[in-house]
Design a protein around this motif. Structure first.
Motif, PDB file in Angstrom:
ATOM      1  N   ALA A  15      -3.922  11.438   2.727  1.00  0.00           N
ATOM      2  CA  ALA A  15      -3.084  12.318   1.922  1.00  0.00           C
ATOM      3  C   ALA A  15      -2.346  13.315   2.805  1.00  0.00           C
ATOM      4  CB  ALA A  15      -3.931  13.051   0.884  1.00  0.00           C
ATOM      5  N   LEU A  19       1.863  13.321   3.442  1.00  0.00           N
ATOM      6  CA  LEU A  19       2.653  14.484   3.071  1.00  0.00           C
ATOM      7  C   LEU A  19       3.319  15.103   4.298  1.00  0.00           C
ATOM      8  CD1 LEU A  19       3.432  16.249   0.635  1.00  0.00           C
ATOM      9  CD2 LEU A  19       1.567  17.771   1.292  1.00  0.00           C
ATOM     10  N   PRO A  29       7.521  19.217  -0.229  1.00  0.00           N
ATOM     11  CA  PRO A  29       6.217  18.663  -0.567  1.00  0.00           C
ATOM     12  C   PRO A  29       6.184  18.065  -1.957  1.00  0.00           C
ATOM     13  CG  PRO A  29       5.971  20.815   0.480  1.00  0.00           C
ATOM     14  CD  PRO A  29       7.438  20.606   0.225  1.00  0.00           C
ATOM     15  N   THR A  36       0.263  11.665  -5.732  1.00  0.00           N
ATOM     16  CA  THR A  36      -1.033  11.983  -5.133  1.00  0.00           C
ATOM     17  C   THR A  36      -1.657  13.177  -5.841  1.00  0.00           C
ATOM     18  OG1 THR A  36      -0.276  11.196  -2.977  1.00  0.00           O
ATOM     19  CG2 THR A  36      -2.209  12.625  -3.001  1.00  0.00           C
ATOM     20  N   LEU A  41      -4.236  16.704  -1.602  1.00  0.00           N
ATOM     21  CA  LEU A  41      -3.302  17.377  -0.709  1.00  0.00           C
ATOM     22  C   LEU A  41      -3.874  18.701  -0.209  1.00  0.00           C
ATOM     23  CD1 LEU A  41       0.005  16.719  -2.699  1.00  0.00           C
ATOM     24  CD2 LEU A  41      -0.932  15.406  -0.777  1.00  0.00           C
TER      25      LEU A  41
END
Length: 342
Positions: A15, A19, A29, A36, A41
């Motif tokens: 993750a 990102l 973002p 997700t 995150l």
């Protein structure tokens, strides 16, 4: 891209990497990953963002910029579960913890074992909590601090000690509960910054029956399922934090009446009636970054502060589990509805 320092979890590594690559390529973002789960995150960030401490959103849907770390060891406290890296919060909360650690000694408490505060950038947690998202919540164990420094491994493996009688989730175990427990909780309730303290209904009931100090402070002590091995301190939004969403004040007085009595009826614990003809319920949709305050996208993408994660501390050999402690996997029933005023 250095905004994310990832930990060992494969989900968190993936993750965070996805990102970070998207943001490095110029995407925001939010645009980088709206599918997700936000908990993956925020769980991938091992250190806080740079900047002044600012909470955004609500206790259960938000984040924190510029979070600061509670040192893992203090004169009268030790941080537990270091591998979770959840000892980050707003400095006003950290000040409350440290003040309580000092005042607790004067109340006959040997020191605090501090549980989860928040993740480095707050946000939804990968496990364990719905709140603790903006650096204004902390858990304090009801286990007294030992008279020695626990190893990192001990802190990760030491089980919780429930204050409840075995197999009775609404009855205090008098062999474990002490007047010092009551004094510690009520000392925390006396601080003006503290908005709420969550405890098991049985603990609230015992306090209602025995507390002879300022009864109005009992209104801050809110009964809720679980919370039999720790109590949860929540402070109000700091002054000037316009993006922080405050809760309504709890009821006035000691609130030892019908709101508390509800927990000791069958209603909260009765299994919901099922319609055999109803279609199966859809699983709840995971919270994504788009569900959080807009500022949380910037918090997630911001440069790191340079602080050191709690999980960087090397583990040491573990000690045996404490006798009479709540074992991993032990749970108490969860009510199907929550009363107003949590």
């Amino acid at each position: 891209m250095t905004s994310f320092l990832t930990r060992s979890s494969g989900t968190r590594r993936v993750a965070g990497a996805l990102l970070a690559l998207a943001v490095a390529a110029g995407a925001s973002p939010a645009a980088a990953d709206n599918a997700t789960p936000a908990k993956a995150l925020f769980g991938a960030a091992a250190v806080p963002s740079a900047g002044s401490p600012v909470p955004y959103g609500s206790y259960a849907k938000g984040c924190i910029e510029g979070a600061q770390a509670l040192p893992v060891d203090g004169p009268n406290w030790q941080v537990m579960r270091l591998s979770r890296n959840r000892n980050w919060g707003h400095p006003e909360l950290l000040s409350v913890i440290q003040r309580l650690s000092r005042d607790g000694v004067r109340e006959g408490w040997p020191g605090l074992l501090v549980g989860d505060i928040s993740q480095p950038r707050g946000g939804p947690m990968t496990s364990g909590h719905a709140s603790h998202q903006i650096g204004l919540d902390t858990d304090i164990w009801l286990t007294p601090m030992p008279n020695r420094r626990l190893s990192a491994s001990e802190r990760d493996q030491m089980p919780f000690t429930s204050m409840l009688a075995p197999n009775k989730f609404l009855t205090i175990d008098d062999s474990k509960w002490t007047p010092a427990h009551a004094r510690l909780i009520m000392k925390a309730a006396s601080y003006p910054e503290v908005a709420r303290i969550f405890v098991n209904p049985a603990i609230k009931k015992r306090l209602c029956e025995t507390w002879t100090g300022n009864r109005n402070l009992l209104g801050k002590v809110r009964p809720i399922y679980g919370h039999d091995a720790h109590f949860h301190i929540r402070i109000s939004c700091p002054a000037g934090a316009s993006g922080c969403q405050e809760q309504a004040a709890p009821p006035s007085g000691d609130d030892c009446g019908k709101n508390l009595a509800w927990w000791f009826t069958k209603e909260p614990w009765a299994a919901p009636k099922k319609d055999p003809n109803a279609p199966p319920p859809k699983p709840p949709r995971a919270v994504t970054l788009a569900d959080l305050p807009r500022a949380c996208s910037a918090v997630l993408a911001a440069a790191p502060s340079g602080a050191v994660a709690a999980s960087a501390y090397a583990p040491s050999p573990a000690a045996p589990a404490a006798a009479g402690a709540l074992l991993p996997g032990q749970t108490i029933p969860v009510p199907r509805a929550r009363p107003a005023g949590r």
